[in-house]
Write an enzyme that holds these catalytic residues in place. Structure first.
Site, short mmCIF file in Angstrom:
data_model
loop_
_atom_site.label_atom_id
_atom_site.label_comp_id
_atom_site.label_asym_id
_atom_site.label_seq_id
_atom_site.Cartn_x
_atom_site.Cartn_y
_atom_site.Cartn_z
N TYR A 1 3.24 4.24 0.04
CA TYR A 1 4.39 3.09 -0.40
C TYR A 1 5.03 2.98 -1.64
O TYR A 1 4.92 4.39 -2.81
CB TYR A 1 3.49 1.69 -0.53
CG TYR A 1 3.30 1.47 1.25
CD1 TYR A 1 4.03 1.71 2.34
CD2 TYR A 1 1.46 0.99 1.55
CE1 TYR A 1 3.46 1.70 3.76
CE2 TYR A 1 1.03 1.01 2.76
CZ TYR A 1 2.26 1.62 3.64
OH TYR A 1 1.87 0.74 5.17
N GLY B 1 -13.01 -1.32 6.19
CA GLY B 1 -11.55 -1.48 7.07
C GLY B 1 -12.06 -1.77 8.53
O GLY B 1 -12.86 -3.72 8.93
N ARG C 1 -5.19 0.21 -6.30
CA ARG C 1 -6.04 0.34 -5.13
C ARG C 1 -4.73 1.78 -5.53
O ARG C 1 -3.51 2.02 -5.62
CB ARG C 1 -5.44 0.12 -3.51
CG ARG C 1 -6.30 0.77 -3.15
CD ARG C 1 -6.41 0.09 -1.59
NE ARG C 1 -7.31 0.77 -0.32
CZ ARG C 1 -6.86 0.60 0.63
NH1 ARG C 1 -5.85 -0.29 1.56
NH2 ARG C 1 -7.67 1.32 1.78
#
Length: 369
Positions: free
Chosen positions: A182, A322, A229
C-alpha cells in the site's frame, strides 16, 4: 500445553497491560456497505465476540476518500465515521478487550472508479499490474498519478486526522499500515518509487514519509499507543517487486524506529516462497528481533504450536492471528483448552451481512449444540 503456554502470558505494551499474546490481525471484511462507509451494529458484535484477544487490530480504515481501494471498507476521516466507531470500541471495552485501529491508504492499489475517474495516487506514476475490487467487480489497476509535495503533506495530515479521530472514537491506539504494497510501502521500494526529490532516491528519502507520519500522529496521541506494520519480504503480490535495496531499506527503517517509544512493531513473514530470491529475507523475525528493541509482533500463517515456539525462542513478543480469528471468535479459549479450531468459509470473507462474520459459534455453543 495449558494456560502456562507462552501465547497466554500477559504482556505490557506501552502503558497497556494486555492479558495475552494472542492478537487479532487486521483483516479487510468489506461489511461497511453504506454510502458513508461507516461501521454499524454488526461490527460492534464482530469485534466484541473476539475481545478475549490480547489486542484486536481492526480492519484497515481509510484516512480519506483518496485512500480507498476496496469496496465497503470503513473510514475514519469523517465525523459520522468517527461517531459510528464508538459503538465498536465501547463493545470491546465492555467485553474486557483492547482495540487499535489500522490507518490505511492503499495508494496505487486502487482504481479510478473509486475516485470519480481520477487516477489513484502513489509515490510515482507506476502500475502495480494487479487487480482492484471495485463495485463492478475486479478490474485491472492503472498507472497511478505521482503525488505532488502538496499531496504528500496532505496525506500526512490525513494520517494525523485519522489518529485524532481514532482517539475521539475511543480506540486504545492506532496501527500505521505501511505494509502489503500500500501507499507507504510504495514509497519504500525503489521498484515503485522513482522520485528524484526529497522523497525518492536514497533509502533515507524513500523512508522519510513514514517518520513524518509518526511525528505528525504523536502530536495528537501518546507515542506509546502507536503501532507500525511492515512486510519486508513481500514479493510478487500486491504489486510489490523486491530488489537489492529492499531489505537494506527495511533494516534502516526498523533500526530508526528504535528512536521512538512505540507500542509495537508488527512484522509479517513472507507471504510467498522467497527462498529463490537472492535479495529476500526468508526469516523476518530472526532478522529483525536483534535489530528492534521494542515489542515485536509477528504474523502470517502461524498456528498455536508455531506461535508458542516463536515466543519461547525469544524471536517475538506476540503473534497476530488472522483467518483463525474469523472462524474462531474464542480463539484464545480454544488455545487454552487445546481444542480443535473451526474452519473458515473463504466465500464469505468479503460479503455483506452477518453470514461468515458474526455467526461462527464459540466452543461452548458447539458443545451445547
Amino acid at each position: 500445553m495449558s494456560i502456562t503456554q507462552a501465547l497466554l502470558q500477559p504482556i505490557q505494551v506501552g502503558d497497556l497491560q494486555l492479558k495475552n499474546r494472542v492478537w487479532m490481525a487486521p483483516m479487510t471484511r468489506s461489511r461497511a456497505n453504506n454510502p458513508e462507509n461507516k461501521v454499524f451494529d454488526i461490527h460492534a458484535k464482530y469485534y466484541a465476540q473476539r475481545a478475549s484477544a490480547g489486542l484486536i487490530i481492526s480492519e484497515g480504515s481509510q484516512i480519506s476518500p483518496r485512500a480507498v481501494g476496496y469496496i465497503n471498507t470503513p473510514g475514519i476521516y469523517s465525523e459520522a465515521q468517527t461517531e459510528a466507531w464508538k459503538q465498536v470500541t465501547q463493545a470491546v471495552h465492555e467485553a474486557g478487550g483492547h482495540i487499535f485501529i489500522q490507518l490505511w491508504h492503499v495508494g496505487r492499489m486502487s482504481h479510478p472508479d473509486f475516485h470519480g475517474g481520477e487516477l489513484p495516487l502513489s509515490a510515482s506514476a507506476t502500475n502495480p499490474n494487479s487487480k482492484s475490487y471495485t463495485p463492478q467487480g475486479f478490474k485491472d489497476t492503472v498507472t497511478a498519478k505521482e503525488m505532488t509535495l502538496e499531496e504528500i503533506k496532505q496525506t500526512i495530515a490525513d494520517f494525523k486526522n485519522g489518529a485524532k479521530n481514532a482517539m475521539e472514537a475511543g480506540f486504545d491506539g492506532i496501527e500505521i499500515h505501511s505494509s502489503n504494497g500500500y501507499l507507504l510501502h510504495q514509497f519504500f521500494n525503489a521498484t515503485s518509487n522513482h522520485r528524484t526529490d526529497e522523497y525518492g532516491g536514497s533509502i533515507e528519502n524513500r523512508a522519510k514519509i513514514l517518520f513524518e507520519v509518526i511525528d505528525a500522529i504523536k502530536e495528537v496521541m501518546p507515542e506509546n499507543r502507536i503501532g507500525v506494520r511492515l512486510n519486508p519480504s513481500l514479493h510478487g503480490v500486491f504489486g510489490m517487486t523486491m530488489d537489492e535495496e529492499t531489505i537494506p531499506t527495511f533494516d534502516y527503517i526498523v533500526t530508526k524506529l528504535n528512536k521512538y517509544n512505540l507500542a509495537y512493531l508488527h512484522l509479517s513473514e513472507p507471504f510467498t516462497d522467497v527462498s529463490e530470491i537472492p535479495f529476500a529475507e526468508p526469516n523476518i523475525a530472526e532478522r529483525y528481533r536483534p535489530l528492534y528493541k521494542g515489542t515485536l509482533v509477528i504474523n502470517s500463517a502461524f498456528d498455536q504450536e508455531k506461535g508458542n515456539q516463536i515466543i519461547e525462542a525469544g524471536l517475538a513478543d506476540a503473534v497476530a492471528f488472522g483467518k483463525p480469528f474469523i472462524s474462531n471468535p474464542d480463539l484464545v479459549e480454544r488455545f487454552a483448552e487445546n481444542a480443535p479450531l473451526s474452519e473458515w468459509d473463504q466465500s464469505t470473507f468479503y460479503t455483506p451481512g452477518e453470514k461468515g462474520f458474526t455467526d461462527y459459534p464459540s466452543l461452548k455453543k458447539e458443545q451445547v449444540g
